[in-house]
Scaffold this motif. Structure first.
Motif, short mmCIF file in Angstrom:
data_model
loop_
_atom_site.label_atom_id
_atom_site.label_comp_id
_atom_site.label_asym_id
_atom_site.label_seq_id
_atom_site.Cartn_x
_atom_site.Cartn_y
_atom_site.Cartn_z
N TYR A 83 0.81 -1.21 0.00
CA TYR A 83 0.00 0.00 0.00
C TYR A 83 0.85 1.26 0.00
O TYR A 83 0.46 2.28 -0.57
N ILE A 86 1.76 1.82 -3.61
CA ILE A 86 0.63 2.36 -4.36
C ILE A 86 0.46 3.84 -4.05
O ILE A 86 0.27 4.68 -4.95
N PHE A 87 0.54 4.20 -2.77
CA PHE A 87 0.42 5.60 -2.35
C PHE A 87 1.53 6.45 -2.96
O PHE A 87 1.29 7.57 -3.44
N GLN A 88 2.74 5.93 -2.98
CA GLN A 88 3.87 6.65 -3.56
C GLN A 88 3.65 6.87 -5.05
O GLN A 88 3.94 7.96 -5.58
N ASP A 89 3.13 5.86 -5.73
CA ASP A 89 2.84 5.98 -7.15
C ASP A 89 1.79 7.06 -7.41
O ASP A 89 1.95 7.90 -8.31
N GLN A 90 0.71 7.05 -6.63
CA GLN A 90 -0.35 8.04 -6.79
C GLN A 90 0.16 9.45 -6.52
O GLN A 90 -0.17 10.39 -7.25
N LEU A 91 0.99 9.59 -5.49
CA LEU A 91 1.54 10.89 -5.14
C LEU A 91 2.47 11.39 -6.25
O LEU A 91 2.44 12.57 -6.62
N TYR A 92 3.27 10.51 -6.80
CA TYR A 92 4.18 10.88 -7.89
C TYR A 92 3.40 11.38 -9.10
O TYR A 92 3.75 12.39 -9.71
N HIS A 93 2.31 10.69 -9.43
CA HIS A 93 1.53 11.08 -10.60
C HIS A 93 0.73 12.34 -10.35
O HIS A 93 0.38 13.06 -11.31
N MET A 94 0.44 12.64 -9.09
CA MET A 94 -0.24 13.91 -8.79
C MET A 94 0.74 15.07 -8.91
O MET A 94 0.38 16.15 -9.37
#
Length: 100
Positions: A83, A86-94
């Motif tokens: 998780y 996943i959070f790191q991925d979402q933050l990077y794309h934001m």
């Protein structure tokens, strides 16, 4: 002179050592005193409590709690790592949006 001092010290040491080898005799008719009774009672309580604790430790070891805790930690850390990724991925794309 030195030989006389050496012999005196040697005799004193042997005398003290010989006294420690004496075994006191106990009369069979002799009753235990209050201190002996208290000490034997405390000793029996101590022995009983140590036996009880040893039994508890053996029961706990039989339950294999340590292995269960290690397994739980490994499963939890795996889930948290997933998780967090996943959070790191979402933050990077934001932060860095890609124009497609």
């Amino acid at each position: 002179m030195h030989k006389l001092i050496f012999i005196t010290i040697l005799i004193a040491v042997l005398t003290l050592g010989a006294e420690s080898f004496r075994v006191p005799r106990l009369a069979e008719d002799e009753e235990k005193g209050t201190v002996d009774t208290v000490i034997s009672t405390l000793k029996s309580y101590y022995d009983h409590s140590m036996d009880t604790v040893s039994g508890y430790v053996e029961n706990i070891m039989g339950l294999q709690i340590e292995e269960k805790a290690i397994t739980l930690f490994q499963e939890t850390s795996t889930a948290v790592r997933t998780y967090a990724g996943i959070f790191q991925d979402q933050l990077y794309h934001m932060v860095y949006p890609q124009d497609s």
